[in-house]
Design an enzyme around this catalytic site. Structure first.
Site, short mmCIF file in Angstrom:
data_model
loop_
_atom_site.label_atom_id
_atom_site.label_comp_id
_atom_site.label_asym_id
_atom_site.label_seq_id
_atom_site.Cartn_x
_atom_site.Cartn_y
_atom_site.Cartn_z
CG ASP A 34 25.36 16.35 30.99
OD1 ASP A 34 26.65 15.82 30.93
OD2 ASP A 34 24.49 16.10 31.92
N GLY A 35 28.48 17.42 29.16
CA GLY A 35 29.84 18.03 29.58
C GLY A 35 30.16 17.76 31.15
CD GLU A 36 26.26 16.35 34.92
OE1 GLU A 36 26.05 14.95 35.31
OE2 GLU A 36 25.42 17.21 35.33
CG HIS A 127 49.56 36.54 41.88
ND1 HIS A 127 50.58 36.65 41.00
CD2 HIS A 127 48.70 37.63 42.14
CE1 HIS A 127 50.36 37.99 40.53
NE2 HIS A 127 49.38 38.54 41.12
CG ASP A 166 54.18 42.93 38.54
OD1 ASP A 166 54.82 42.10 39.16
OD2 ASP A 166 53.17 42.32 37.71
CE LYS A 189 51.19 44.11 36.00
NZ LYS A 189 51.01 42.35 35.77
N GLY A 222 49.88 37.57 27.81
CA GLY A 222 51.08 37.97 27.28
C GLY A 222 51.42 39.66 27.40
#
Ligand code: R5P
Length: 292
Positions: A34-36, A127, A166, A189, A222
């Site tokens: 199930d993705g777990e 960031h 930027d 930017k 990009g």
């Protein structure tokens, strides 16, 4: 001290272990139907300082879940201290409420890292500048700019000029340029918060006949780099290089960069990718040595 190599950062973890001459344990993982996510430490962790190395680049929610499971299990298995080394911190760009009502996602991630059992945290080129606002545990925001600069200094660039696309990344371009004793500048930017459209203001720069290096913390779609590369090309730059800490390079980003005239993309193994030719292992190791 043991290095636990998370599924997202196997190679980097091995390099960190080699730098420190300590054991590297590949953490077992799988996905249920199930993705777990499933996580298992194959070796004993009791009374050890366990360094979990797991970046959280896309698929970030899977990598984050694996990180939380590793941190919690490592603490629960009796380790003395769990150090989370998360070279790319997912959601780092959503570090404030840009529009009313938004989740400050990186704050939530930081709280979950702490709650999962990390006693120390290490990341790269976050960031926002101020990591101490995010964590209550000791946390370090290391930089890949030195290792990127050292790599670029071996490429025989012609009178290189470094550019930040930027204002927010001007400090990265300046730091990389300083390793080569070169000059740097930044563009301005604007990004539309809803459509994501990028507009870079044209600026006259003395780049004619010189190699230009665009330095960014993250290259994702990009678009930011393409916009800066266009200006540099128009002003007669010779070869254009891109250097970044986190080469996410989503979708056709590499092709877009190539079409914009970018000759080479240099990334680090904060994100495992085809352009991750620079390793931050030595920088991580230097920080971990303080705990040995
Ligand atoms: C944003 O301000 C960052 O420093 C990067 O410039 C940005 O995340 C790059 O994103 P993209 O490649 O999608 O333009």
């Amino acid at each position: 001290m043991i290095v636990a190599a998370g599924p997202a950062s196997r190679e980097l973890a091995s390099k960190v272990g080699a730098q420190l001459s300590i054991r590297v344990m590949p953490v077992e993982f799988k996905h249920f139907s199930d993705g777990e996510s499933y996580i298992r430490f194959p070796d004993e962790l009791k009374d050890e300082v366990v360094v979990v190395v797991q970046s959280t680049y896309p698929p970030q929610d899977v990598h984050l879940t694996q990180l939380f499971l590793m941190l919690d299990a490592a603490r629960d298995l009796g380790s003395r201290l769990v150090v989370a080394v998360v070279p790319y911190l997912a959601y780092m760009r959503q570090d404030k409420r840009f529009r009313s009502g938004e989740a400050v996602s990186v704050g939530t991630v930081a709280k979950l890292v702490e709650a999962s059992g990390a006693g120390r945290f290490i990341t790269f080129d976050l960031h926002g500048k101020n990591i101490s606002n995010l964590f209550r545990i000791p946390a370090e925001n290391l930089s890949a700019t030195r290792v990127l600069g050292e790599y670029l200094s071996k490429l025989s660039l012609r009178n290189p000029y470094f550019f930040a696309p930027d204002v927010g990344t001007a400090r990265f371009a300046e730091a990389v340029a300083s390793v080569l004793g070169a000059e740097s500048a930044f563009f301005e930017k604007q990004r539309d918060r809803v459509t994501g459209q990028i507009v870079t203001a044209t600026k006259s720069v003395d780049v004619k006949g010189r190699d230009a290096v665009i330095v960014d913390d993250i290259v994702s779609t990009g678009s930011t780099v393409v916009s800066a590369a266009r200006i540099l090309r128009e002003q007669g730059a010779k070869d254009i290089y891109v250097a970044c800490t986190h080469p996410l390079l989503l979708g056709d980003a590499r092709l877009k960069l190539e079409e914009a005239g970018v000759k080479t993309i240099v990334g680090t193994d904060c994100v495992a990718s085809k352009v991750s030719v620079v390793s931050v292992a030595s920088v991580v190791a230097e920080s971990l040595r303080k705990l040995m």
